[in-house]
Design a protein around this motif. Structure first.
Motif, short mmCIF file in Angstrom:
data_model
loop_
_atom_site.label_atom_id
_atom_site.label_comp_id
_atom_site.label_asym_id
_atom_site.label_seq_id
_atom_site.Cartn_x
_atom_site.Cartn_y
_atom_site.Cartn_z
N VAL A 21 1.44 -1.09 0.00
CA VAL A 21 0.09 -0.03 0.26
C VAL A 21 0.81 1.18 -0.52
O VAL A 21 1.75 1.20 0.49
CB VAL A 21 -1.47 0.04 0.95
CG1 VAL A 21 -1.57 1.58 1.44
CG2 VAL A 21 -2.06 -1.12 0.86
N GLY A 22 0.08 2.06 -1.09
CA GLY A 22 0.72 3.62 -0.39
C GLY A 22 2.43 3.22 -2.11
O GLY A 22 3.30 4.59 -2.11
N GLU A 23 2.36 2.64 -2.45
CA GLU A 23 4.09 2.32 -3.34
C GLU A 23 3.09 2.25 -5.13
O GLU A 23 2.25 1.90 -5.40
CB GLU A 23 4.74 0.92 -3.70
CG GLU A 23 4.93 0.46 -2.42
CD GLU A 23 5.51 -0.61 -1.81
OE1 GLU A 23 6.13 -1.17 -3.34
OE2 GLU A 23 6.52 -0.83 -0.76
N HIS A 24 4.20 2.94 -6.08
CA HIS A 24 3.37 1.97 -7.45
C HIS A 24 3.98 0.91 -7.88
O HIS A 24 5.06 0.69 -7.41
CB HIS A 24 4.44 3.97 -8.30
CG HIS A 24 3.90 3.13 -9.85
ND1 HIS A 24 3.87 3.34 -10.78
CD2 HIS A 24 2.97 5.02 -10.18
CE1 HIS A 24 3.51 3.72 -11.70
NE2 HIS A 24 2.83 4.76 -11.04
N LEU A 25 2.93 0.57 -8.33
CA LEU A 25 3.27 -0.68 -8.83
C LEU A 25 3.43 -1.02 -10.44
O LEU A 25 3.77 -2.48 -10.58
CB LEU A 25 1.76 -1.40 -8.44
CG LEU A 25 1.50 -1.28 -7.50
CD1 LEU A 25 -0.13 -2.14 -7.67
CD2 LEU A 25 1.79 -2.35 -6.96
N GLY A 26 3.66 0.03 -11.42
CA GLY A 26 4.41 0.26 -12.39
C GLY A 26 3.70 0.09 -13.77
O GLY A 26 2.64 1.03 -13.17
N TYR A 27 3.97 0.54 -14.72
CA TYR A 27 3.37 0.40 -15.85
C TYR A 27 3.50 -0.69 -16.82
O TYR A 27 3.73 -1.92 -16.80
CB TYR A 27 4.51 1.21 -16.54
CG TYR A 27 4.74 2.91 -15.77
CD1 TYR A 27 3.96 3.57 -16.28
CD2 TYR A 27 5.90 2.96 -15.58
CE1 TYR A 27 3.62 4.82 -15.39
CE2 TYR A 27 5.87 3.64 -14.66
CZ TYR A 27 4.91 5.00 -14.85
OH TYR A 27 5.27 5.98 -14.35
N ARG A 112 -0.36 6.44 -28.51
CA ARG A 112 -0.50 5.45 -28.00
C ARG A 112 -0.85 5.28 -26.36
O ARG A 112 -0.13 6.24 -25.99
CB ARG A 112 0.99 4.56 -28.13
CG ARG A 112 1.26 4.29 -29.38
CD ARG A 112 2.79 3.77 -29.39
NE ARG A 112 3.82 4.40 -28.38
CZ ARG A 112 5.20 3.66 -28.32
NH1 ARG A 112 5.19 2.19 -28.14
NH2 ARG A 112 5.91 4.64 -27.33
N ILE A 113 -1.68 4.14 -26.01
CA ILE A 113 -1.39 4.37 -24.26
C ILE A 113 -0.36 3.55 -23.17
O ILE A 113 -0.74 2.20 -24.19
CB ILE A 113 -2.71 4.31 -23.95
CG1 ILE A 113 -3.63 3.44 -24.40
CG2 ILE A 113 -3.80 6.01 -24.73
CD1 ILE A 113 -4.80 3.52 -23.62
N ARG A 114 -0.59 3.60 -21.75
CA ARG A 114 0.12 2.64 -20.92
C ARG A 114 -0.82 3.12 -19.82
O ARG A 114 -0.82 4.50 -19.88
CB ARG A 114 1.14 2.58 -21.06
CG ARG A 114 2.25 3.84 -20.34
CD ARG A 114 3.11 3.67 -20.63
NE ARG A 114 4.34 4.54 -19.46
CZ ARG A 114 5.29 4.65 -19.27
NH1 ARG A 114 6.00 3.69 -19.61
NH2 ARG A 114 5.62 5.50 -18.64
N GLY A 115 -0.80 1.63 -19.41
CA GLY A 115 -0.80 2.30 -17.57
C GLY A 115 -0.05 2.99 -16.72
O GLY A 115 0.67 1.80 -16.87
N GLY A 116 -0.53 3.05 -15.49
CA GLY A 116 0.53 3.39 -14.90
C GLY A 116 -0.63 3.05 -13.40
O GLY A 116 -1.41 3.57 -13.11
N ALA A 117 0.16 2.43 -11.69
CA ALA A 117 -0.87 1.60 -11.04
C ALA A 117 -0.28 2.15 -10.31
O ALA A 117 1.31 1.91 -9.63
CB ALA A 117 -1.48 0.70 -11.40
N GLU A 118 -1.35 2.91 -8.80
CA GLU A 118 -1.04 3.31 -7.36
C GLU A 118 -1.57 1.80 -6.38
O GLU A 118 -2.06 2.73 -7.03
CB GLU A 118 -0.50 4.47 -7.37
CG GLU A 118 0.05 4.78 -5.98
CD GLU A 118 0.05 6.28 -5.50
OE1 GLU A 118 0.02 6.88 -4.53
OE2 GLU A 118 -0.44 7.04 -5.93
N LEU A 119 -1.22 0.98 -5.80
CA LEU A 119 -1.51 0.52 -5.15
C LEU A 119 -2.00 2.01 -3.54
O LEU A 119 -1.38 2.26 -2.48
CB LEU A 119 -1.30 -0.41 -3.68
CG LEU A 119 -1.81 -1.05 -3.37
CD1 LEU A 119 -2.83 -1.64 -3.91
CD2 LEU A 119 -1.22 -1.84 -2.58
N ILE A 120 -3.10 2.63 -3.58
CA ILE A 120 -4.02 3.76 -2.43
C ILE A 120 -4.17 3.22 -1.37
O ILE A 120 -3.60 2.99 -0.34
CB ILE A 120 -5.45 3.76 -3.52
CG1 ILE A 120 -5.01 4.75 -4.57
CG2 ILE A 120 -5.96 5.03 -2.02
CD1 ILE A 120 -3.59 6.00 -4.55
N GLY A 121 -5.05 1.25 -1.22
CA GLY A 121 -5.34 0.44 -0.34
C GLY A 121 -6.02 -0.65 -0.09
O GLY A 121 -6.18 -0.42 -0.93
#
Length: 157
Positions: A21-27, A112-121
């Motif tokens: 939690v609180g970390e950026h998980l990647g792209y 082109r698109i890509r997603g980035g993810a951050e775990l909020i909780g």
């Protein structure tokens, strides 16, 4: 849709995910948005606004070409997120909802698109766990994201 091969991070159950939690998980990898994809989405949803489906008219519009529907961008998030992370050991995982959905910038056709993810909780209850992940969909070459949304997944171990 073209995509780059990306290996997701694998979390061994909810407890392992919760430790991040609180970390950026990647792209995710990059995906090209095509006119065919936009047209198929328009057909599926009944949203045939010219800015999406009429390349000739859109050429003289505000973006110089057609743009993807905001909800098409949102609908692609599961494909993008699956490339970023996965949680194993679950008996079930399903969408629970979204919070704070925004479309700050357009997605022009052929971009082109890509997603980035951050775990909020991650919140546990008697049904399982609800994981909130902030997903930002980037457009290659743009300084603003096309979509920012807090997705909520129900995970049952």
């Amino acid at each position: 849709m073209t995509q780059s091969a990306t290996e997701p991070t694998i979390y061994q159950g909810v407890a392992d995910l919760q430790a991040h939690v609180g970390e950026h998980l990647g792209y995710s990898g990059w995906h090209t948005i095509t006119q065919e994809q936009i047209d198929l989405f328009a057909a599926a949803t009944g949203d045939h606004q010219w800015i999406h489906v009429d390349p000739e008219r859109a050429a003289s519009g505000p973006y110089g070409r057609t743009i993807a529907h905001g909800y098409l961008t949102l609908a692609l998030i599961p494909i993008l997120v699956k490339q970023i992370y996965q949680v194993t050991g679950l008996s079930m995982q399903m969408n629970y909802g979204v919070d704070k959905l925004r479309f700050p910038a357009p997605v022009p056709v052929d971009s082109r698109i890509r997603g980035g993810a951050e775990l909020i909780g991650v919140e546990r209850d008697k049904k399982g766990a609800k994981a909130t992940v902030r997903v930002s969909v980037e457009v290659d070459g743009s300084d603003r994201p096309a979509c920012v949304v807090d997705t909520i997944a129900l995970m049952v171990d």
